[in-house]
Design a protein around this motif. Structure first.
Motif, PDB file in Angstrom:
ATOM      1  N   SER A  42      -4.094  -0.836  -7.932  1.00  0.00           N
ATOM      2  CA  SER A  42      -5.501  -0.451  -7.763  1.00  0.00           C
ATOM      3  C   SER A  42      -5.551   0.659  -6.724  1.00  0.00           C
ATOM      4  CB  SER A  42      -6.357  -1.651  -7.340  1.00  0.00           C
ATOM      5  OG  SER A  42      -5.930  -2.146  -6.088  1.00  0.00           O
ATOM      6  N   ARG A  43      -6.707   1.429  -6.741  1.00  0.00           N
ATOM      7  CA  ARG A  43      -6.871   2.490  -5.730  1.00  0.00           C
ATOM      8  C   ARG A  43      -7.569   1.868  -4.518  1.00  0.00           C
ATOM      9  NH1 ARG A  43      -8.479   5.928  -8.789  1.00  0.00           N
ATOM     10  NH2 ARG A  43      -6.856   7.511  -8.827  1.00  0.00           N
ATOM     11  N   SER A  44      -6.897   1.943  -3.382  1.00  0.00           N
ATOM     12  CA  SER A  44      -7.454   1.349  -2.163  1.00  0.00           C
ATOM     13  C   SER A  44      -8.228   2.368  -1.349  1.00  0.00           C
ATOM     14  CB  SER A  44      -6.333   0.760  -1.308  1.00  0.00           C
ATOM     15  OG  SER A  44      -6.826   0.252  -0.098  1.00  0.00           O
ATOM     16  N   VAL A  45      -7.760   3.624  -1.304  1.00  0.00           N
ATOM     17  CA  VAL A  45      -8.420   4.683  -0.538  1.00  0.00           C
ATOM     18  C   VAL A  45      -8.467   5.929  -1.407  1.00  0.00           C
ATOM     19  CG1 VAL A  45      -8.335   6.146   1.513  1.00  0.00           C
ATOM     20  CG2 VAL A  45      -7.628   3.737   1.672  1.00  0.00           C
ATOM     21  N   ASP A  46      -9.689   6.370  -1.714  1.00  0.00           N
ATOM     22  CA  ASP A  46      -9.861   7.619  -2.460  1.00  0.00           C
ATOM     23  C   ASP A  46     -10.249   8.668  -1.437  1.00  0.00           C
ATOM     24  OD1 ASP A  46     -10.485   9.720  -4.067  1.00  0.00           O
ATOM     25  OD2 ASP A  46     -11.740   8.565  -5.462  1.00  0.00           O
ATOM     26  N   TYR A  57       0.865  -1.178   0.000  1.00  0.00           N
ATOM     27  CA  TYR A  57       0.000   0.000   0.000  1.00  0.00           C
ATOM     28  C   TYR A  57       0.899   1.225   0.000  1.00  0.00           C
ATOM     29  CZ  TYR A  57      -3.693  -3.256   1.159  1.00  0.00           C
ATOM     30  OH  TYR A  57      -4.569  -4.313   1.128  1.00  0.00           O
ATOM     31  N   LEU A  58       0.589   2.216  -0.896  1.00  0.00           N
ATOM     32  CA  LEU A  58       1.472   3.354  -1.022  1.00  0.00           C
ATOM     33  C   LEU A  58       0.707   4.587  -1.440  1.00  0.00           C
ATOM     34  CD1 LEU A  58       3.154   3.567  -4.427  1.00  0.00           C
ATOM     35  CD2 LEU A  58       1.972   1.444  -3.872  1.00  0.00           C
ATOM     36  N   SER A  59       1.269   5.719  -1.074  1.00  0.00           N
ATOM     37  CA  SER A  59       0.815   6.981  -1.661  1.00  0.00           C
ATOM     38  C   SER A  59       1.966   7.505  -2.506  1.00  0.00           C
ATOM     39  CB  SER A  59       0.435   7.990  -0.568  1.00  0.00           C
ATOM     40  OG  SER A  59       1.594   8.435   0.112  1.00  0.00           O
ATOM     41  N   THR A  60       1.634   8.379  -3.451  1.00  0.00           N
ATOM     42  CA  THR A  60       2.661   8.929  -4.336  1.00  0.00           C
ATOM     43  C   THR A  60       2.912  10.381  -4.005  1.00  0.00           C
ATOM     44  OG1 THR A  60       1.017   9.496  -6.004  1.00  0.00           O
ATOM     45  CG2 THR A  60       2.067   7.316  -6.172  1.00  0.00           C
ATOM     46  N   PHE A  61       4.003  10.891  -4.558  1.00  0.00           N
ATOM     47  CA  PHE A  61       4.408  12.248  -4.248  1.00  0.00           C
ATOM     48  C   PHE A  61       3.503  13.278  -4.923  1.00  0.00           C
ATOM     49  CE2 PHE A  61       7.149  15.992  -4.894  1.00  0.00           C
ATOM     50  CZ  PHE A  61       7.445  16.265  -3.576  1.00  0.00           C
ATOM     51  N   THR A  64       7.560   5.858 -13.254  1.00  0.00           N
ATOM     52  CA  THR A  64       8.730   6.451 -13.907  1.00  0.00           C
ATOM     53  C   THR A  64       8.738   7.970 -13.905  1.00  0.00           C
ATOM     54  OG1 THR A  64       7.592   6.253 -16.025  1.00  0.00           O
ATOM     55  CG2 THR A  64       9.048   4.445 -15.393  1.00  0.00           C
ATOM     56  N   THR A  65       7.653   8.584 -13.491  1.00  0.00           N
ATOM     57  CA  THR A  65       7.633  10.046 -13.462  1.00  0.00           C
ATOM     58  C   THR A  65       7.901  10.538 -12.054  1.00  0.00           C
ATOM     59  OG1 THR A  65       5.264  10.124 -13.055  1.00  0.00           O
ATOM     60  CG2 THR A  65       5.988  10.112 -15.362  1.00  0.00           C
ATOM     61  N   ASP A  66       8.340  11.831 -11.947  1.00  0.00           N
ATOM     62  CA  ASP A  66       8.737  12.376 -10.654  1.00  0.00           C
ATOM     63  C   ASP A  66       7.607  12.356  -9.639  1.00  0.00           C
ATOM     64  OD1 ASP A  66      11.230  12.837 -11.620  1.00  0.00           O
ATOM     65  OD2 ASP A  66      10.961  14.990 -11.979  1.00  0.00           O
ATOM     66  N   ASN A  67       6.356  12.578 -10.103  1.00  0.00           N
ATOM     67  CA  ASN A  67       5.258  12.624  -9.128  1.00  0.00           C
ATOM     68  C   ASN A  67       4.684  11.247  -8.813  1.00  0.00           C
ATOM     69  OD1 ASN A  67       4.014  12.252 -11.540  1.00  0.00           O
ATOM     70  ND2 ASN A  67       2.581  13.973 -11.371  1.00  0.00           N
ATOM     71  N   LEU A  68       5.377  10.200  -9.300  1.00  0.00           N
ATOM     72  CA  LEU A  68       4.986   8.836  -8.926  1.00  0.00           C
ATOM     73  C   LEU A  68       5.971   8.217  -7.921  1.00  0.00           C
ATOM     74  CD1 LEU A  68       3.673   7.317 -12.304  1.00  0.00           C
ATOM     75  CD2 LEU A  68       2.357   7.853 -10.236  1.00  0.00           C
ATOM     76  N   ASP A  69       6.804   9.077  -7.334  1.00  0.00           N
ATOM     77  CA  ASP A  69       7.688   8.567  -6.286  1.00  0.00           C
ATOM     78  C   ASP A  69       6.863   8.035  -5.118  1.00  0.00           C
ATOM     79  OD1 ASP A  69       9.611   9.634  -7.917  1.00  0.00           O
ATOM     80  OD2 ASP A  69       9.969  11.415  -6.680  1.00  0.00           O
ATOM     81  N   VAL A  70       7.356   6.987  -4.472  1.00  0.00           N
ATOM     82  CA  VAL A  70       6.663   6.429  -3.297  1.00  0.00           C
ATOM     83  C   VAL A  70       6.838   7.390  -2.129  1.00  0.00           C
ATOM     84  CG1 VAL A  70       6.610   4.531  -1.643  1.00  0.00           C
ATOM     85  CG2 VAL A  70       6.920   4.055  -4.085  1.00  0.00           C
ATOM     86  N   ASP A  71       5.731   7.881  -1.580  1.00  0.00           N
ATOM     87  CA  ASP A  71       5.785   8.908  -0.542  1.00  0.00           C
ATOM     88  C   ASP A  71       5.453   8.332   0.837  1.00  0.00           C
ATOM     89  OD1 ASP A  71       6.233  11.484   0.316  1.00  0.00           O
ATOM     90  OD2 ASP A  71       4.155  12.097   0.038  1.00  0.00           O
ATOM     91  N   ALA A  72       4.639   7.333   0.882  1.00  0.00           N
ATOM     92  CA  ALA A  72       4.305   6.640   2.121  1.00  0.00           C
ATOM     93  C   ALA A  72       3.874   5.240   1.732  1.00  0.00           C
ATOM     94  CB  ALA A  72       3.195   7.353   2.881  1.00  0.00           C
ATOM     95  N   PHE A  73       4.150   4.250   2.578  1.00  0.00           N
ATOM     96  CA  PHE A  73       3.742   2.897   2.213  1.00  0.00           C
ATOM     97  C   PHE A  73       3.562   2.066   3.470  1.00  0.00           C
ATOM     98  CE2 PHE A  73       8.310   2.476   2.559  1.00  0.00           C
ATOM     99  CZ  PHE A  73       8.501   1.218   3.109  1.00  0.00           C
ATOM    100  N   TYR A  79      -2.789   3.683  -2.885  1.00  0.00           N
ATOM    101  CA  TYR A  79      -2.885   2.665  -3.914  1.00  0.00           C
ATOM    102  C   TYR A  79      -2.374   1.343  -3.342  1.00  0.00           C
ATOM    103  CZ  TYR A  79      -3.158   6.886  -6.754  1.00  0.00           C
ATOM    104  OH  TYR A  79      -3.519   8.113  -7.272  1.00  0.00           O
ATOM    105  N   SER A  80      -2.710   0.264  -4.029  1.00  0.00           N
ATOM    106  CA  SER A  80      -2.171  -1.047  -3.639  1.00  0.00           C
ATOM    107  C   SER A  80      -1.559  -1.722  -4.856  1.00  0.00           C
ATOM    108  CB  SER A  80      -3.278  -1.916  -3.038  1.00  0.00           C
ATOM    109  OG  SER A  80      -4.244  -2.246  -4.020  1.00  0.00           O
ATOM    110  N   TRP A  81      -0.573  -2.547  -4.582  1.00  0.00           N
ATOM    111  CA  TRP A  81       0.098  -3.345  -5.629  1.00  0.00           C
ATOM    112  C   TRP A  81       0.080  -4.786  -5.141  1.00  0.00           C
ATOM    113  CZ3 TRP A  81       1.852  -3.806 -10.390  1.00  0.00           C
ATOM    114  CH2 TRP A  81       2.826  -4.765 -10.675  1.00  0.00           C
ATOM    115  N   ASN A  82      -0.518  -5.680  -5.941  1.00  0.00           N
ATOM    116  CA  ASN A  82      -0.658  -7.077  -5.508  1.00  0.00           C
ATOM    117  C   ASN A  82       0.367  -7.991  -6.142  1.00  0.00           C
ATOM    118  OD1 ASN A  82      -1.491  -7.314  -8.129  1.00  0.00           O
ATOM    119  ND2 ASN A  82      -3.642  -7.798  -7.647  1.00  0.00           N
TER     120      ASN A  82
END
Length: 786
Positions: free
Chosen positions: A588-592, A558-562, A774-783, A580-583
């Motif tokens: 997939s989006r886990s919390v909107d 489970y992660l949020s992005t930058f 691969t983009t700067d705003n897709l960095d893992v910010d919390a997980f 988001y979650s990665w299985n």
């Protein structure tokens, strides 16, 4: 009944002696009067004896004086009654001569049978024995060689026996021999002839000259023949000119040794005494002179005696060598083989409990001094014993205060073991080795030791191993010890000692070894060296470099992005507060967060996330955020979502996190304890040390603590932990905010990656780039990883 039986035995012995005396006189043609014809000389030994082992004295000089005074006092007190009676008999013509002896508390008496019988019956008399005693020079095997007993190396150290006086009880010494003349002490206290036959040192047989030559002989003949050529000698002649001896004369000689000038306040007794003779003409246990030897031992003198030449049979020892007070010396040849005639043990004579002999020394074909300035080659224990006497002179030259027990231990404890392993009744404790005995008496050198713990460590390539190096001083060592390490090449690892110099040779140092990420797996033997002055000591350790363990299989991540971009293949409006979650296959989006029931405002940015389940989780924010039902929440706070309701879990401001760089940057909650990193380089309240925004802190509800120091495990100052999930103290997951971060053990990782650390071994758990972040705003910010 026992006294009557003993008296009868004495009278029987005396009658035999009287008969022999009459026969001898008749053969000579003399016609003495009746009284003289019936008189004989006996030795009367009293029961009272001094308690010599209890003699006081801190030094050898003091003990010698105490022994002499004690022996005199015992003799003077206990002999008074018997001397008074002897004086009466003398006036009556029943006693011809008396000679009081203090060395063993005895009186030599020449008297009639009736007087002798009465003396034997007295309660204060222990024994009455004939004065005639048969003692004979020992003669026998081994080849003496001063190098064989390692005397020359001790000479080279400056010890040749200087200042030591050696005495022999023998046939005398020819003082004119050029190897002996200059070594005689001289004066009125350096020669004793109890028979009154010679006023200066004389030897009619050459035996005593030979033994003295082997002790102190010089090099007048071209080679050094004595073991202690720097020593001085004195001598007592215990054989008369016809080769006979009396017990009185021998006792007088022992008595003279203790006090040559008859003044106990002067210090003129020898330090070494040796005898190469035996009582009788074969193996025996005759205790006639045991008290004399006890006097020598009590005065600090170790009596050295030839073991005898009645081998090779067992139990072939002789007296006085087999007394427990004597150091008995057997003989060996130059190849260190026991001479066949050298006497063997065992022996229990006089209470002896140890092997016989004590030592062996060269005694075959020994070149030594002779009469008239000549030389002779002799064999036997007679010539082996002088080597040990000379050895004692060398040891006492170097170590003046040695007691007899210390002298005995130094010689026997450092002899070259021969024959059967250990002490035996042929070679004793082994062959004399003077150098080793000398070295055993030296004060132990100062030194230090090094120990390393643990003995071995295991790391993956790029891992860090830590050892404690302990330096311990030995025998008063006080020098500084410089530490170094070998066993690893510079391309394989780097290492540091903290400190690298252990002051005063006492203390510990931490050795930290950091392996390269390219270090091949294998076992690397390490050597830690410590150098202090001219001394270097080492300790071994090992380092096992193992293949890095594979990362654990990916579970749900489970992660949020930058920023505000969806991960690949996700539709809908992206929000940097979404979770988001990665299985392992797809996102997939886990919390909107913008929708119900979360209802977080636009601009909310999740900075830390800890998941319990789908409807229960903890979050922190990058900025102050208005949270439904709570209002304004600071960026140092943690809130809890509980199935539709927001509550404040951790009030950072209330706990003192008031600085801008103390905002919570990553969170993990385990067992009710909050673990977090901060935005900047400021410690939480109550935490010391250097702060780093990659450090992990804990709050247990009461106080803060640092639980992970990034710099201590090799992270650089630019590392900034952005996400953290704790499993336990040595297992955790990390992500970083920097574009790239160099991770020890692992190398460079991206800000969209998640790293797993397992007891120091690190691996990439989630490769964000490989999965399309691969983009700067897709960095893992919390997980979080459930």
């Amino acid at each position: 009944m026992r006294r009557n039986a003993a008296l009868a035995a004495v009278l029987g012995l005396l009658m035999s002696f009287f008969a022999a005396a009459v026969t001898a006189r008749s053969a000579s043609g003399a016609a003495p009067d009746a009284a003289e014809e019936q008189m004989a000389t006996v030795l009367v030994t009293l029961r009272e004896q001094s308690d010599l082992p209890a003699m006081p004295g801190a030094t050898r000089r003091a003990r010698l004086r105490a022994v002499i005074q004690a022996l005199h006092a015992t003799a003077n007190t206990s002999q008074d009654p018997i001397r008074a009676r002897l004086s009466t008999w003398s006036a009556q013509g029943e006693v011809a001569e008396t000679n009081p002896l203090w060395v063993l508390n005895a009186i030599s008496v020449t008297a009639t049978p009736a007087v002798i019988a009465e003396l034997a019956a007295r309660s204060d008399v222990a024994t009455v024995t004939p004065d005639e005693v048969h003692i004979a020079p020992t003669a026998g095997p081994p080849e003496a060689n001063q190098s064989q007993v390692s005397a020359p190396p001790v000479w080279d150290l400056g010890h040749t026996g200087q200042g030591v006086v050696v005495a022999t009880l023998d046939s005398g010494v020819d003082v004119t021999n050029p190897d002996l003349a200059s070594r005689w002490r001289g004066g009125s206290n350096s020669w004793f002839d109890p028979y009154g036959e010679h006023a200066t040192p004389t030897d009619l047989s050459g035996h005593g000259t030979a033994t003295m030559g082997a002790i102190v002989g010089g090099d007048a003949g071209g080679t050094t023949i004595g073991t202690a050529p720097g020593a001085t000698w004195i001598a007592a002649k215990i054989f008369d000119d016809r080769g006979g001896a009396t017990a009185t004369a021998v006792h007088e000689a022992f008595q003279w040794l203790l006090d040559p000038d008859h003044d106990p306040n002067t210090y003129d007794a020898p330090q070494v005494v040796t005898g190469s003779w035996s009582i009788g003409s074969g193996p025996s246990c005759d205790l006639s002179f045991q008290l004399d030897l006890q006097g020598l031992r009590a005065a600090g003198i170790l009596p050295v005696f030839a073991a005898g030449n009645f081998g090779p049979g067992d139990s072939s020892s002789i007296s006085p060598a087999n007394y427990p007070e004597a150091l008995a010396v057997g003989a060996v040849s130059s190849p260190d083989l026991v001479y066949s005639a050298s006497s063997r043990g065992p022996s229990t004579c006089g209470g002896r409990t140890r092997v016989f002999p004590d030592l062996v020394a060269p005694g075959v074909d020994i070149f030594t001094a002779d009469r008239y300035g000549l030389y002779q080659t002799v064999s036997g224990t007679s010539i082996s014993a002088p080597h040990v006497a000379g050895a004692l002179a060398l040891l006492l030259d170097a170590h003046q205060g040695l007691t007899p027990d210390q002298q005995w231990s130094a010689l026997t404890g450092n002899a070259l073991d021969l024959g059967l392993p250990g002490a035996d009744d042929a070679y004793g404790y082994g062959r004399l080795d003077i150098l080793t005995a000398y070295q055993s008496l030296l004060p132990p050198p100062t030194d230090f030791s090094i120990a390393v713990a643990p003995a071995g460590a295991s790391v993956a390539p790029g891992g860090v191993a830590s050892y404690t190096v302990q330096v311990t001083p030995v025998n008063g060592f006080t020098g500084d010890v410089t530490l170094s390490l070998s066993g690893l090449a510079v391309e394989q690892a780097t290492w540091t000692f903290g400190p690298d110099v252990v002051a005063a040779g006492s203390g510990s140092s931490q050795l930290v070894v950091t392996t390269s990420v390219t270090t091949p797996p294998g076992n690397y033997p390490l050597t830690v060296s410590g150098t202090g002055g001219t001394i270097t000591r080492t300790a071994a350790a090992s380092l096992a470099v193992t293949d890095p363990p594979p990362p654990p299989p990916i579970q749900d991540l489970y992660l949020s992005t930058f920023g505000n971009s969806n991960p690949p293949e996700l539709a809908g409006t992206a929000d940097d507060a979404d979770i988001y979650s990665w299985n392992g296959t797809s996102f997939s989006r886990s919390v909107d967060v913008s929708g119900a029931p979360y209802a977080l405002p636009a601009g909310a940015n999740v900075d830390g996330f800890a998941r319990v389940d789908a409807t229960h989780f903890y979050v922190s924010f990058s900025f102050d955020t208005t949270v439904p039902g709570l209002g304004a929440v600071q960026d140092e706070d943690v809130v809890f979502f509980n199935a539709g309701t927001w509550t404040l879990y951790f009030d950072g401001t209330g706990r003192g996190l008031t600085a801008a760089n103390q905002d919570l940057d990553a969170i993990s909650i385990v067992g009710g304890t909050l673990y977090f990193s901060t935005e900047g380089n400021t410690n939480p309240p109550g935490v010391g040390g250097t702060a780093d925004d990659a450090d992990i802190y804990s709050f247990d509800g009461t106080s803060f603590a640092r639980v992970w120091d990034a710099s201590a495990v090799g992270f650089g100052t630019t590392a900034n932990v952005d996400g953290y999930v704790r499993v336990d103290a040595t297992h955790y997951y990390l992500s970083f905010s920097g574009l790239t971060t160099t991770v020890p053990v692992l190398g460079t990782v991206q800000d969209e990656d998640v790293v797993y650390s397992s007891a120091g071994a690190r691996s990439v758990y989630f490769d964000g780039t490989a999965h399309g972040l691969t983009t700067d705003n897709l960095d893992v910010d919390a997980f979080d990883i459930p």
